[in-house]
Design a protein around this motif. Structure first.
Motif, PDB file in Angstrom:
ATOM      1  N   VAL A   1      37.588  15.876  50.280  1.00 27.30           N
ATOM      2  CA  VAL A   1      36.147  16.018  50.027  1.00 27.30           C
ATOM      3  C   VAL A   1      35.220  15.536  51.149  1.00 27.30           C
TER       4      VAL A   1
ATOM      5  N   ASN B   1      32.407  14.881  45.188  1.00 24.34           N
ATOM      6  CA  ASN B   1      32.735  16.215  45.695  1.00 24.34           C
ATOM      7  C   ASN B   1      31.821  16.618  46.855  1.00 24.34           C
ATOM      8  N   THR B   2      32.355  17.452  47.736  1.00 26.34           N
ATOM      9  CA  THR B   2      31.608  17.897  48.914  1.00 26.34           C
ATOM     10  C   THR B   2      30.293  18.564  48.528  1.00 26.34           C
TER      11      THR B   2
ATOM     12  N   TRP C   1      30.011  22.400  59.396  1.00 28.75           N
ATOM     13  CA  TRP C   1      30.473  21.291  58.560  1.00 28.75           C
ATOM     14  C   TRP C   1      31.980  21.226  58.738  1.00 28.75           C
TER      15      TRP C   1
ATOM     16  N   PHE D   1      35.442  19.146  57.455  1.00 29.61           N
ATOM     17  CA  PHE D   1      36.093  18.147  56.611  1.00 29.61           C
ATOM     18  C   PHE D   1      36.772  17.118  57.515  1.00 29.61           C
TER      19      PHE D   1
ATOM     20  N   THR E   1      38.799  24.953  59.475  1.00 32.01           N
ATOM     21  CA  THR E   1      38.723  24.410  58.118  1.00 32.01           C
ATOM     22  C   THR E   1      40.123  24.429  57.508  1.00 32.01           C
TER      23      THR E   1
ATOM     24  N   ALA F   1      39.359  22.457  51.932  1.00 38.04           N
ATOM     25  CA  ALA F   1      38.308  23.282  51.328  1.00 38.04           C
ATOM     26  C   ALA F   1      38.504  23.377  49.821  1.00 38.04           C
TER      27      ALA F   1
ATOM     28  N   THR G   1      39.237  21.155  47.816  1.00 36.17           N
ATOM     29  CA  THR G   1      38.743  19.967  47.097  1.00 36.17           C
ATOM     30  C   THR G   1      37.223  19.932  46.998  1.00 36.17           C
ATOM     31  N   SER G   2      36.525  20.891  47.612  1.00 40.56           N
ATOM     32  CA  SER G   2      35.091  20.775  47.858  1.00 40.56           C
ATOM     33  C   SER G   2      34.205  21.089  46.663  1.00 40.56           C
TER      34      SER G   2
END
Length: 464
Positions: free
Chosen positions: A83, A134-135, A156, A158, A173, A178, A180-181
């Motif tokens: 996240v 969370n993201t 952006w 992670f 990415t 991703a 978990t976002s």
């Protein structure tokens, strides 16, 4: 000279570097404490220093390199917690610090956001459960408080991709990160246009996704010198540590794994998922497996954290766990009518019932273990319904697996064997499988995993 593969593992508690051979054995290791820092805007907020994390990796890499007298490093990979991430410019420099998953600033953001959208729709779309770290909520907070930074951000990244960008200069990415976002579509595995519109960010903010085992790039000369490693090492993509812990535990499709620690995370590798049924379960989530086309639906809840709270409450904080467990072992199953609801974070009536003047510390501890075991049984039943499988055995990893009484209670309650994996380092083991396949020593990650001989301690159901 023999070959080894290097895994860099950034955990919330420790930063580690471990070198593994082709059979999955750790041949060198180093670890140093990791910690978030108070934010300059508010000391109650938490953030990560990327520079400090890289310094810690440098310490560990140099220590590991000194141990590898008879080994050549074939490549390296990075795995981290999920996240968290940051906005960066076109050179990869942070525009704002990495907001930690421990930071409380996003809790009111989540509460406000969930008043504007249907929580059921949100989880059904993304798969991910409603957690303030969370993201989605980090980006929503940045949109509210620093819209100028979002407007001029190049990408952006992670946290695993932040580290990979430092290592290689490449913007990518990691797919498992991703996942978990709470911004991905569970159906398409791409970023959801409807969710991005709600937050007010463009899809172009995220670099292209790469899957575990793909090559991110080569280790830059300056970074190789900084870490004390050979230059031009291939850097292989991994990502979120949970997915590689599942794979490293040896879990097959439809074989659930329970990672037992402060929290228990019960997850399964499944090719199908009923997101509507899963969304109806409190504490549920669904992430993307390390293998394409596979999902990781799961449940998470406070577990050993309840036992630690109990130990402190009873004034036993310095008492060895084994002594406390032995007190509970002397209490018969059923705990002579004492029961505990262990949902301390979510249930208004959590706590004990059936307590009387004959109740001892052993009763309270046994009741907690039995309550947590009932919670596991209920969650496994919900997970089976949502993912459409039937559990034949449960794989158990993590610190909680050292509690032999609890292990036996789980086997008894579930009515199936509970297999405790002897190998504790399942995250780095799983990451190394994808690393070895990424540098061509094995054709696939599954072939690398097949070369490992797993050892288990098995607890079978008993009548008691």
């Amino acid at each position: 000279m023999k070959d080894c593969f290097l895994v860099l593992d950034c955990g919330a508690t420790n930063v580690r570097a471990m070198a593994l051979d082709l059979n999955g054995s750790i041949v060198a290791r180093a670890s140093i404490a990791n910690a978030s820092e108070p934010a300059t805007e508010d000391p109650a907020w938490h953030q990560w220093s990327l520079d400090a994390i890289m310094q810690r990796f440098a310490h560990c890499c140099r220590e590991v390199q000194a141990q590898l007298i008879d080994y050549r490093i074939a490549g390296l990979t990075v795995t981290t917690f999920g996240v968290d991430g940051a906005l960066v410019d076109s050179c990869g420099e942070l525009l704002y610090p990495i907001i930690s998953w421990k930071c409380p600033r996003t809790t009111p953001v989540m509460n406000t956001f969930l008043q504007q959208v249907s929580p059921e729709w949100l989880q059904k779309t993304s798969g991910v459960g409603h957690f303030s770290f969370n993201t989605l909520y980090k980006l929503f907070w940045l949109k509210q408080h620093h819209p100028d930074l979002l407007a001029k951000a190049h990408r952006w990244l992670f946290i695993s991709s932040l580290i990979n960008q430092r290592l290689t200069g490449e913007f990518t990415t990691d797919r498992t990160m991703a996942g978990t976002s709470q911004l991905l579509s569970l159906q398409s595995h791409d970023f959801s246009a409807s969710l991005l519109d709600l937050v007010g960010i463009p899809e172009s903010l995220f670099p292209p996704q790469i899957t575990p085992g793909e090559c991110v790039g080569q280790l830059l000369p300056a970074m190789a010198a900084f870490l004390g490693l050979p230059p031009a090492l291939p850097v292989i993509s991994c990502g979120h540590d949970t997915q590689f812990a599942l794979y490293g535990a040896g879990a097959d499709i439809d074989q659930p794994v329970l990672s037992s620690g402060t929290w228990e995370i019960l997850m399964v590798r499944s090719r199908k998922i009923d997101s509507q049924k899963l969304a109806a379960c409190q504490g549920s989530t669904c992430e993307l497996d390390s293998e394409p086309g596979v999902y990781n639906p799961g449940m998470q809840y406070l577990a050993s954290g309840v036992l630690e709270w109990l130990r402190t409450l009873l004034g036993d904080a310095q008492t060895p766990w084994q002594d406390i467990v032995e007190q509970a072992r002397r209490i018969p199953a059923g705990c002579e009518g004492v029961r505990m609801n262990c949902e301390l974070l979510t249930h208004p009536q959590a706590g004990w019932e059936g307590v009387n003047l004959g109740t001892t510390r052993g009763h309270l501890c046994r009741a907690a273990l039995e309550g947590l075991t009932r919670q596991l049984k209920d969650n496994l039943a919900r997970l089976e319904q949502a993912a459409g499988f039937k559990t034949r055995e449960l794989l158990l990893v993590g610190g909680g697996s050292r509690n032999t009484l609890w292990n036996q209670m789980k086997a008894d309650a579930l009515g199936i064997p509970v297999k405790v994996l002897d190998e504790a380092e399942t995250t780095v083991l799983g990451a190394s499988f994808y690393g070895w396949s990424g540098v061509g020593f094995y054709p696939t990650a599954s072939a690398a995993r097949a070369a490992v001989e797993y050892r288990y301690r098995v607890y079978t159901p008993q009548e008691n």
